[in-house]
Motif scaffolding. Structure first.
Motif, mmCIF file in Angstrom:
data_model
loop_
_atom_site.group_PDB
_atom_site.id
_atom_site.type_symbol
_atom_site.label_atom_id
_atom_site.label_comp_id
_atom_site.label_asym_id
_atom_site.label_seq_id
_atom_site.Cartn_x
_atom_site.Cartn_y
_atom_site.Cartn_z
ATOM 1 N N HIS A 227 0.814 -1.213 0.000
ATOM 2 C CA HIS A 227 0.000 0.000 0.000
ATOM 3 C C HIS A 227 0.845 1.260 0.000
ATOM 4 C CE1 HIS A 227 -3.004 -2.899 1.591
ATOM 5 N NE2 HIS A 227 -3.834 -2.167 0.875
ATOM 6 N N LEU A 228 0.466 2.199 -0.838
ATOM 7 C CA LEU A 228 0.999 3.553 -0.824
ATOM 8 C C LEU A 228 -0.175 4.475 -0.511
ATOM 9 C CD1 LEU A 228 2.934 3.223 -4.203
ATOM 10 C CD2 LEU A 228 4.012 3.468 -1.948
ATOM 11 N N THR A 229 0.118 5.698 -0.101
ATOM 12 C CA THR A 229 -0.993 6.635 0.078
ATOM 13 C C THR A 229 -1.316 7.342 -1.247
ATOM 14 O OG1 THR A 229 0.598 8.261 0.835
ATOM 15 C CG2 THR A 229 -0.598 7.037 2.531
ATOM 16 N N GLU A 230 -0.329 7.403 -2.120
ATOM 17 C CA GLU A 230 -0.543 7.915 -3.484
ATOM 18 C C GLU A 230 -0.050 6.842 -4.432
ATOM 19 O OE1 GLU A 230 1.462 11.621 -4.311
ATOM 20 O OE2 GLU A 230 1.236 11.353 -6.467
ATOM 21 N N PHE A 231 -0.951 6.263 -5.207
ATOM 22 C CA PHE A 231 -0.518 5.213 -6.135
ATOM 23 C C PHE A 231 -1.077 5.493 -7.519
ATOM 24 C CE2 PHE A 231 -4.396 2.624 -6.739
ATOM 25 C CZ PHE A 231 -5.191 3.039 -5.679
ATOM 26 N N TRP A 232 -0.473 4.839 -8.511
ATOM 27 C CA TRP A 232 -0.925 5.030 -9.898
ATOM 28 C C TRP A 232 -1.944 3.965 -10.240
ATOM 29 C CZ3 TRP A 232 -0.021 8.962 -13.340
ATOM 30 C CH2 TRP A 232 0.756 9.996 -12.814
ATOM 31 N N HIS A 233 -3.078 4.463 -10.713
ATOM 32 C CA HIS A 233 -4.242 3.628 -10.884
ATOM 33 C C HIS A 233 -4.597 3.608 -12.372
ATOM 34 C CE1 HIS A 233 -8.137 2.725 -8.339
ATOM 35 N NE2 HIS A 233 -7.721 1.683 -9.006
ATOM 36 N N ALA A 234 -4.545 2.438 -12.975
ATOM 37 C CA ALA A 234 -5.010 2.307 -14.366
ATOM 38 C C ALA A 234 -6.440 1.804 -14.288
ATOM 39 C CB ALA A 234 -4.142 1.314 -15.134
ATOM 40 N N GLU A 235 -7.375 2.579 -14.812
ATOM 41 C CA GLU A 235 -8.778 2.182 -14.698
ATOM 42 C C GLU A 235 -9.429 2.190 -16.069
ATOM 43 O OE1 GLU A 235 -10.796 3.430 -10.884
ATOM 44 O OE2 GLU A 235 -9.299 5.025 -11.012
ATOM 45 N N MET A 236 -10.404 1.313 -16.237
ATOM 46 C CA MET A 236 -11.157 1.283 -17.492
ATOM 47 C C MET A 236 -12.637 1.139 -17.186
ATOM 48 S SD MET A 236 -12.538 -1.917 -18.149
ATOM 49 C CE MET A 236 -12.348 -2.630 -19.753
ATOM 50 N N GLU A 237 -13.449 1.614 -18.112
ATOM 51 C CA GLU A 237 -14.898 1.476 -17.976
ATOM 52 C C GLU A 237 -15.432 1.173 -19.372
ATOM 53 O OE1 GLU A 237 -15.982 1.849 -14.730
ATOM 54 O OE2 GLU A 237 -17.969 1.176 -15.373
ATOM 55 N N ILE A 238 -16.376 0.243 -19.444
ATOM 56 C CA ILE A 238 -16.867 -0.140 -20.774
ATOM 57 C C ILE A 238 -18.378 -0.359 -20.727
ATOM 58 C CG2 ILE A 238 -16.133 -2.547 -20.358
ATOM 59 C CD1 ILE A 238 -15.615 -2.771 -23.393
#
Ligand code: ATP
Ligand code: MG
Length: 442
Positions: A227-238
């Protein structure tokens, strides 16, 4: 001042016997007052430069002899193939020190400093993170990380997904209030976003296939390896998609990332001691799927205490990954264990249509996703089940009032994927300036 020659290109042999101009930093230096062996580093590799007193001007020889580790230099010389370990050398004809290092403040990251830190190496390196970045292991990590980012972009763009940005200041939680970062906002409270999802759903009827890569913020109080408090998030929605359709993309993007780093970062993976066959397996295999109920049975059969309805924390994920050599999906969690936006399974509304993808080798969850609750009635019912105030979610409910359609998506933790594929111990190894509950500097 443009740079024309890169140290990594020397291996090709096409510069043998030619004069080149190197620009870089001193990695190591040793020798006598007649001959100096200066290993110069740039972003592509290192090479040994041999400076003989009688082959360059007195002044050049003096300066390069005195220059300390991490001084920046421009060196001219003839490329010579050797049969020594490093393969090629430069016979130096000119050397200029561009940015010297003050002898009163030598580069602090040295082997003896690590010995002195005596168990405090991690904190020492975190304090000096801005300098640690230029050491071999971090440079290698950052290159792998760049390829992972590139692979995610290319996966989605090649499939006509639109890159879409959501705000970072928000008024509602996605992942539960306990990890919300509160920010003063002109006399009111705002929060840093935990996920792009709710705002992506608003654009779903406009774009149908969308993705992002952006930071997410979570006030994770306990410090863990994941866990980080700021992390890189790859998100998708379809749009027009089921839980299975979304899982296909999750599997697809992770396989594509593994393939890409195998192709582009073979030597970096080897430097980190990562077995290429293992990465090849992640790139080529189908990822098995298991329902939550089956996972609970498996855990119980291994003597783990768990009751139906509990969420699966990392200690349990870790045990589940022991049975798999590739990532595997867990699906159909109990409705009571998941937030309102998860859609109940019409075949059995005790469950929701969701999935987590767990990385093997004890790494655990790298993706969380599923089908969204998409009709107005169902979303009101789901929000009603929780103690959630509806006000911050008015816009979210409104989306469902105008032509709701089945849709879904996932969030992938990019730093976690980098950690796993690089075979690193701790998530902070995979990000340049890791943020956790104790550290925001440097
Ligand atoms: P966990 O249970 O491990 O905290 P989560 O269920 O809270 O994860 P999601 O809300 O599903 O995670 O977020 C999607 C993905 O984002 C996760 O699968 C994970 O890869 C990543 N992620 C979540 N929280 C963090 C964090 N604090 N640091 C790094 N990555 C994270
Ligand atoms: Mg979490």
């Amino acid at each position: 001042m443009a740079k024309e020659f890169w140290i990594g290109d020397i291996k090709s042999g096409s510069y043998d016997g030619e004069e080149v101009e190197l620009k870089g930093w001193i990695h190591r230096t040793r020798g006598s007052n007649k001959i100096r062996f200066v290993v110069v580093r740039d972003s592509t590799g290192t090479v040994q430069c041999v400076a003989k007193r009688d082959s360059l001007s007195e002044q050049d020889f003096q300066r390069i002899s005195e220059a300390l580790i991490e001084s920046s230099v421009v060196v001219r010389g003839i490329v010579q193939a050797t049969d020594r370990e490093h393969g090629h050398e430069i016979q130096v004809t000119h050397a200029t020190v561009i940015g010297p290092v003050n002898p009163e403040r030598p580069f602090p990251i040295t082997e003896s400093a690590m010995v002195e830190a005596d168990g405090g190496e991690t904190e020492f390196l975190l304090d000096n993170r801005h300098l640690y970045l230029r050491t071999g292991r971090m440079t290698t990590m950052l290159k792998i990380r760049s390829s992972v980012f590139g692979a995610i972009h290319s996966y989605f763009r090649d499939r006509d997904f639109i890159e879409y940005q959501a705000p970072n200041f928000v008024s509602g939680a996605v992942e539960g209030g306990s990890t919300l970062f509160e920010v003063p906002y002109f006399g009111r409270k705002a929060y840093l976003t935990q996920s792009w999802q709710l705002y992506a759903e608003a654009a779903m009827p406009a774009l149908e296939r969308l993705y992002t890569m952006a930071p997410s913020f979570r006030a994770e109080k306990s410090r863990t390896r994941r866990h980080l408090t700021e992390f890189w998030h790859a998100e998708m929605e379809i749009a027009w998609a089921s839980n299975d359709d979304v899982m296909e993309h999750g599997e697809g993007v992770v396989r594509h990332i593994a393939n890409t780093i195998l192709e582009d970062r073979e030597s970096e993976l080897e430097n980190l001691g990562r077995d290429l066959e293992t990465i090849g397996r992640f790139a080529d295999s189908d990822y098995p799927r298991m329902r939550y109920d089956e996972a609970v049975e498996t855990l119980q059969s291994k003597g783990v205490e768990i009751e139906w309805g509990q969420d699966l924390d990392y200690s349990k994920e870790k045990i589940l990954t022991e049975d798999f050599e590739v990532p595997h999906f867990l699906t159909h969690y109990p409705r009571i264990a998941k937030p309102f936006y998860h859609r109940p399974d019409p075949d059995d509304p005790k469950y929701v249509l969701c999935h987590d993808l767990l990385a093997p080798e004890g790494y655990g969850e790298i993706i969380g996703g599923g089908e969204r609750t998409w009709s107005e009635d169902e979303i009101l019912e789901r929000i009603g089940e929780e103690d959630t105030p509806t006000e911050p979610y008015e816009f979210y409910i409104d989306i469902r009032r105008y032509g709701g359609v089945p849709h879904g998506g996932f969030g992938l933790g990019v730093d976690r994927v980098c950690t796993w594929l690089a075979g690193a111990e701790h998530i902070r190894e995979a990000i340049p300036f890791p943020r956790d509950s104790r550290r925001v500097t440097p």
